[in-house]
Design a protein around this motif. Structure first.
Motif, short mmCIF file in Angstrom:
data_model
loop_
_atom_site.label_atom_id
_atom_site.label_comp_id
_atom_site.label_asym_id
_atom_site.label_seq_id
_atom_site.Cartn_x
_atom_site.Cartn_y
_atom_site.Cartn_z
N GLN A 1 -12.99 10.17 -3.28
CA GLN A 1 -14.36 9.65 -3.32
C GLN A 1 -15.39 10.74 -3.62
O GLN A 1 -16.32 10.50 -4.37
CB GLN A 1 -14.72 8.97 -1.98
N PRO B 1 -11.63 12.05 2.09
CA PRO B 1 -11.10 10.68 1.99
C PRO B 1 -10.65 10.37 0.57
O PRO B 1 -11.21 10.89 -0.41
CB PRO B 1 -12.29 9.82 2.40
N PHE B 2 -9.63 9.54 0.45
CA PHE B 2 -9.16 9.14 -0.87
C PHE B 2 -8.50 7.77 -0.78
O PHE B 2 -8.14 7.30 0.29
CB PHE B 2 -8.18 10.16 -1.46
N ASP B 3 -8.37 7.13 -1.92
CA ASP B 3 -7.64 5.87 -2.07
C ASP B 3 -6.63 6.05 -3.18
O ASP B 3 -6.76 6.95 -4.02
CB ASP B 3 -8.59 4.72 -2.44
N ILE B 4 -5.64 5.19 -3.18
CA ILE B 4 -4.69 5.17 -4.29
C ILE B 4 -4.83 3.81 -4.95
O ILE B 4 -4.49 2.79 -4.35
CB ILE B 4 -3.25 5.43 -3.82
N GLU B 5 -5.37 3.81 -6.15
CA GLU B 5 -5.57 2.56 -6.89
C GLU B 5 -4.32 2.28 -7.71
O GLU B 5 -3.70 3.19 -8.26
CB GLU B 5 -6.80 2.66 -7.78
N GLU B 6 -3.98 1.00 -7.81
CA GLU B 6 -2.74 0.56 -8.44
C GLU B 6 -2.53 1.16 -9.84
O GLU B 6 -1.49 1.69 -10.13
CB GLU B 6 -2.72 -0.97 -8.52
N ARG C 1 -0.14 4.21 0.40
CA ARG C 1 -0.56 5.05 1.53
C ARG C 1 0.12 4.61 2.81
O ARG C 1 0.53 5.45 3.61
CB ARG C 1 -2.08 5.01 1.70
N GLU C 2 0.25 3.32 3.03
CA GLU C 2 0.93 2.85 4.23
C GLU C 2 2.39 3.33 4.23
O GLU C 2 2.90 3.80 5.23
CB GLU C 2 0.88 1.33 4.33
N PRO D 1 -4.35 8.27 -7.50
CA PRO D 1 -5.24 8.77 -6.45
C PRO D 1 -6.68 8.92 -6.94
O PRO D 1 -6.92 9.39 -8.05
CB PRO D 1 -4.67 10.14 -6.11
N SER E 1 0.83 -1.20 0.00
CA SER E 1 0.00 0.00 0.00
C SER E 1 0.87 1.26 0.00
O SER E 1 1.63 1.50 0.94
CB SER E 1 -0.90 0.00 1.24
N THR F 1 -1.31 13.31 1.47
CA THR F 1 -1.34 12.83 2.85
C THR F 1 -2.21 13.70 3.77
O THR F 1 -2.92 13.16 4.62
CB THR F 1 0.09 12.70 3.40
#
Length: 80
Positions: free
Chosen positions: A68, A56-61, A15-16, A65, A13, A48
């Motif tokens: 939502q 909120p957000f995600d990082i897709e492979e 983000r991690e 980024p 991840s 960050t």
């Protein structure tokens, strides 16, 4: 760098890797340990801080980024 790719396999991840202090330090020091440059750039990501602002957000492979609920108009800034 191979050492970064190995760490990324262990922590897939992004983000991690960009939000965990110990990983940030380890990643930041990798080039310094390999090349001994005059300075170190702290590993981070420009997105960050977004969760602290309620975004909120995600990082897709493949896509990268993904926010939502992106703000797309002036009305999106209005608070409840």
């Amino acid at each position: 760098m191979a050492v970064y790719r190995k760490l990324a396999e262990k922590y897939p991840s992004f983000r991690e890797r960009s939000e965990t202090t110990d990983l940030i330090v380890e990643i930041s020091l990798q080039p310094w340990e390999a090349f001994q440059p005059d300075g170190v750039i702290i590993f981070s990501d420009i997105l960050t801080p977004l969760p602290a602002f309620g975004v909120p957000f995600d990082i897709e492979e493949v896509r990268g980024p993904v926010i939502q609920s992106p703000i797309r108009s002036e009305e999106g800034f209005a608070s409840d």
